[in-house]
Design an enzyme around this catalytic site. Structure first.
Site, short mmCIF file in Angstrom:
data_model
loop_
_atom_site.label_atom_id
_atom_site.label_comp_id
_atom_site.label_asym_id
_atom_site.label_seq_id
_atom_site.Cartn_x
_atom_site.Cartn_y
_atom_site.Cartn_z
N LEU A 399 0.92 -1.32 -0.10
CA LEU A 399 -0.05 0.09 0.22
C LEU A 399 0.85 1.37 0.02
O LEU A 399 0.26 2.21 -0.38
CB LEU A 399 -0.85 0.04 1.13
CG LEU A 399 -1.93 -1.25 1.29
CD1 LEU A 399 -2.94 -0.94 2.43
CD2 LEU A 399 -3.17 -1.21 0.19
N GLY A 400 2.00 0.72 0.41
CA GLY A 400 3.24 2.93 0.62
C GLY A 400 4.43 1.92 1.57
O GLY A 400 4.59 0.85 2.65
N GLY A 402 6.92 4.49 4.13
CA GLY A 402 7.20 5.57 5.12
C GLY A 402 8.15 5.22 5.94
O GLY A 402 9.08 4.10 5.68
N GLN A 404 8.79 4.67 8.62
CA GLN A 404 8.88 3.37 9.27
C GLN A 404 9.01 1.72 8.68
O GLN A 404 8.87 0.90 9.85
CB GLN A 404 8.27 4.20 10.98
CG GLN A 404 8.29 5.60 11.12
CD GLN A 404 7.04 5.86 12.44
OE1 GLN A 404 5.86 4.80 12.53
NE2 GLN A 404 6.98 6.60 12.62
N GLY A 405 8.79 1.52 7.75
CA GLY A 405 8.52 0.90 7.52
C GLY A 405 8.10 0.62 5.63
O GLY A 405 7.44 1.45 5.26
N THR A 406 6.84 -0.77 5.65
CA THR A 406 6.44 -0.55 5.21
C THR A 406 4.91 -1.24 4.67
O THR A 406 5.14 -1.80 6.06
CB THR A 406 7.24 -2.11 3.35
OG1 THR A 406 8.32 -1.32 3.27
CG2 THR A 406 6.74 -1.85 2.31
N VAL A 407 4.12 -1.02 4.44
CA VAL A 407 2.01 -1.71 4.72
C VAL A 407 1.58 -2.07 3.77
O VAL A 407 1.72 -1.46 2.58
CB VAL A 407 1.61 0.02 5.33
CG1 VAL A 407 0.35 -0.86 5.23
CG2 VAL A 407 2.31 0.95 5.72
N LYS A 421 2.03 -3.24 8.66
CA LYS A 421 3.58 -2.71 8.54
C LYS A 421 3.80 -3.33 9.26
O LYS A 421 4.53 -4.12 10.38
CB LYS A 421 3.44 -1.49 9.30
CG LYS A 421 4.54 -1.15 9.79
CD LYS A 421 4.22 0.21 10.41
CE LYS A 421 3.69 1.80 10.17
NZ LYS A 421 3.61 2.90 11.47
N ASP A 518 3.13 13.07 15.64
CA ASP A 518 3.50 13.40 14.08
C ASP A 518 1.63 13.70 12.89
O ASP A 518 1.72 13.02 12.41
CB ASP A 518 3.57 12.29 13.24
CG ASP A 518 5.00 11.99 12.00
OD1 ASP A 518 4.34 13.65 11.42
OD2 ASP A 518 5.06 11.15 11.15
#
Length: 719
Positions: A399-400, A402, A404-407, A421, A518
């Site tokens: 999905l995306g 970031g 902090q990681g991959t979703v 995530k 955030d």
């Protein structure tokens, strides 16, 4: 076959009973009851204080009691159960004292496999509750012929199952019909259903105690085949198994018998000594944990059987030998393949246990066990469950990405669509704080906060599982508006109000105040009905505790960060207010938080907005749809509110609760009932009862800024 199996069971039982069951120098029995380790009588004879047994010699024969709860022991099994005499609870019965609540100490819980909660009496509603929540219960009624009733099926007697890991009985006995007499004699008890089904149910009412079965486990490190100072408790030739509560039990490996908790307690079974224990046709050779079969000369060994070789037919010998050799090679290859698979499986299991411990799994287990029964707040997923849910992390499921990681998008076995995530490597020094945040945020339950469903700690990096939000981010809809879904002025106000309500809940109404740290339009998701969902709490990063406030230690995003934070290094609830103010300005202007390079202009959207407000040219920076659809008073009120949120002095900024009230006044200027209801939903009715009657609902003034005197100045550019 039945006599052989019965004889084999009796032989095995006798063998186990003959082997040592208690620690050396400790009393092995009390009366007619054997006391196997980890239970024990006397000092240094039990695994810990929870397994201490006292032997009461005043009875004939003596009776053993579990010291921590003073319950009489009837039988102990090293397979994880103990049968005890459990008191019968009564209410309003002549000659009987009303029963007291019973709470089990660690490591005991009522067995949901063997026990049934049972109630007796007429018009009896028996319930087990926890904090006003009904755990289980049943109803028994009577009629004219009820004295002829046999069995426990609701007439004079009822039974029901219990949930796993139940540790208390606080039976509430009352009449089914509240209008009838509440003083009828009533009974309730937890009972071993196998014992109860063979008894006269009416005779049971006169008993003070009935047998019940308790499950027991050991709280320790589960390491197979060792018994050392590392904290493990299984003996050699034994293996360890964890249950759903992450507590452990030991079992002797196949081919061994005895007490798996004692050093050298699991002894080899000599299968060759008893023909019924081996399948050899001729000769049997005992080996540790098993046995081998062999054949005399002139015979060919084939599994457990012996094939006689012909005396004079060499061709037949060659055929037989060739066939058997081929089968032997095939079996050897299959055995080697199976052995390799088994080795790989064990390596994988040990690696998962290593990751589980390194990622804080043991600490999370401890947190859940101490959470006063809230054991289902965060589910622990296995790595296989998440691999199946994401089609082995197929790139098409991403999905995306970031900071902090991959979703990934995934589907659980129950059909739920989730977002998974895969976090970045976690600082091992912050594991305790990471687990604490998982436990707390999994209990956050707000309609405008993305729900954390659970996590997986068996992988190299922690995996977090959230509810899936299908319609993307607010950032996308602000920047790429379309005719299919225009971001209208009313929708912008609603989204702002929903985000403010979520932050107000996190700051004021959650069990422990939570600072997001955030807040930005890319962290505000829109669900299938385009309702706002605040996401990305930075759980994959470390957290720190600031006195009584829990704060999520993330770096934040440039353009949204509170300037005061850079000076003081102290992140407060007003820092979230500043970030929310930037989101309000995005909704008003349609601009990014960092503006493209322009001559003699600010790069920061917040600074550009504040300067426009000071120079009375707000109209110049508004989004075209906002200018077209929004009323001047409404736009000015939101702009003034955003200006207050962006005040460089954090103490002068409004709280999120005040922002919720202000936005709802803008949305519903003449409807105080709607605003009251919103406050009851988000903050609790008690906190807002009272001021509404004394406060004007007019939009003429917000936080000291007069609309009538300022609106003309701010909008005069348009004319």
């Amino acid at each position: 076959m039945v006599p052989i199996i019965l004889w084999l069971w009796l032989t095995t039982t006798a063998s186990v009973a003959a082997s040592p069951q208690s620690r050396p120098g400790c009393q092995e029995s009390c009366g007619n009851v054997v006391i196997p380790y980890p239970f024990g009588i006397g000092a240094n004879c039990s695994f810990d204080e929870g397994f201490v047994v006292t032997c009461n010699d005043t009875f004939n024969p003596p009776k053993p009691f579990i010291k921590s709860m003073n319950l009489e022991v009837l039988q102990i099994s090293i397979n994880g159960t103990v049968q005890v005499n459990n008191p019968v609870i009564t209410s309003n019965c002549p000659g009987r004292t009303n029963g007291l609540d019973l709470f089990l100490e660690f490591p005991f819980s009522f067995s949901d496999t063997y026990n049934r909660f049972t109630a007796m009496g007429c018009n009896n509603l028996a319930l087990i509750t926890r904090q006003d929540t009904i755990i289980t219960g049943c109803m028994s009624i009577c009629n004219v012929s009820s004295t002829l009733q046999t069995g426990c099926f609701g007439i004079s007697c009822c039974q029901t199952t219990i949930p796993p890991f139940l540790k208390f009985i606080n039976a509430s006995l009352r009449s089914i019909d509240p209008n009838k007499d509440q003083n009828d004699c009533k009974y309730a008890f937890m009972v071993d259903y196998q014992w109860f089904r063979d008894k006269d149910i009416y005779a049971t009412r006169d008993m003070e105690y009935v047998p019940a079965v308790l499950d027991w486990t050991i709280n320790g490190t589960c390491i197979n085949g060792t018994n050392s100072s590392t904290g493990s408790f299984c003996s050699a030739n034994a293996y360890c198994s964890r249950n759903q509560m992450w507590s452990s039990r030991c079992y002797c490996e196949s081919g061994y018998e005895g007490n798996p908790y004692l050093p050298s307690g699991c002894q080899d079974i000599d299968e060759c000594a008893e023909p019924s224990l081996n399948r050899c046709e001729r000769f049997c050779l005992n080996t540790p944990g098993g046995y081998n079969c062999s054949c005399p000369g002139g015979y060919l060994s084939f599994g457990y059987s012996c094939l006689k070789l012909p005396n004079n037919n060499s061709r037949t010998k060659v055929i037989v030998l060739g066939t058997c050799s081929g089968l032997g090679v095939l079996l050897l290859l299959l055995g080697g393949w199976w052995l390799r698979q088994e080795v790989n499986r064990r390596k994988e299991t040990k690696l998962k246990e290593k990751f589980f411990k390194r990622n804080g799994g043991l600490l999370l287990q401890q947190q859940l066990l101490s959470d006063k029964g809230n054991l289902e707040t965060a589910k622990l997923f296995t790595s296989k469950e998440l691999e199946k849910a994401t089609d082995n992390y197929n790139c098409n499921r991403i999905l995306g990405h970031g900071g902090q990681g991959t979703v990934y998008k995934g589907m659980l076995t129950d059909g739920r669509i989730v977002a998974i995530k895969k976090s970045k490597i976690l600082d091992e020094g912050k594991l305790g704080q990471f687990i604490n945040e998982v436990v707390i945020l999994s209990q956050v339950n707000h309609r405008n906060v993305v729900k954390l469903i659970g996590c997986c700690l068996e992988t190299e990096v922690p995996m977090l599982v959230y509810e899936f939000i299908p319609n993307g981010t607010l950032f996308h809809y602000i920047r790429e508006q379309s005719e299919e879904f225009p971001l209208s002025w009313d929708l912008r106000l609603r989204i702002a109000s929903e985000v403010a309500g979520a932050l107000s809940y996190l700051h004021s109404a959650a069990a422990i105040p939570i600072y997001h740290r955030d807040i930005k339009s890319t962290n505000i998701l829109l669900d299938e009905k385009y309702r706002a969902k605040v996401s990305d709490f930075g759980i994959s990063r470390s957290i720190s505790e600031d006195q009584t406030h829990l704060t999520t230690k993330v770096q934040g995003t440039f353009g949204y960060l509170d300037p005061e934070y850079f000076q003081s290094s102290q992140f407060t609830d007003k820092s979230d207010v500043y970030s929310f103010g930037v989101v309000l300005v995005e909704l008003l202007t349609g601009e990014k938080p960092i503006l493209p390079p322009r001559l003699e202009e600010c790069r920061s959207l917040a600074s550009h907005f504040i300067l426009s407000m000071e120079e009375n040219r707000l109209i110049d920076i508004l989004d075209s749809r906002v200018r077209k659809e929004g009323g001047k008073e409404e736009i000015l009120a939101v702009a003034n509110l955003a200006n207050r949120c962006l005040d460089l002095n954090g103490k002068k900024r409004p709280t999120m609760r005040e922002i919720v009230i202000a936005l709802d006044r803008i949305r519903f200027p003449n409807d105080t009932s709607t605003i009251k209801q919103r406050c009851k939903e988000d903050e609790g009715a008690d906190e807002f009862a009272g001021p509404w009657e004394a406060t004007s609902t007019s939009t003429d003034s917000f936080f000291g800024v007069s609309v009538s005197t300022t609106s003309t100045l701010l909008f005069e550019k348009s004319s």
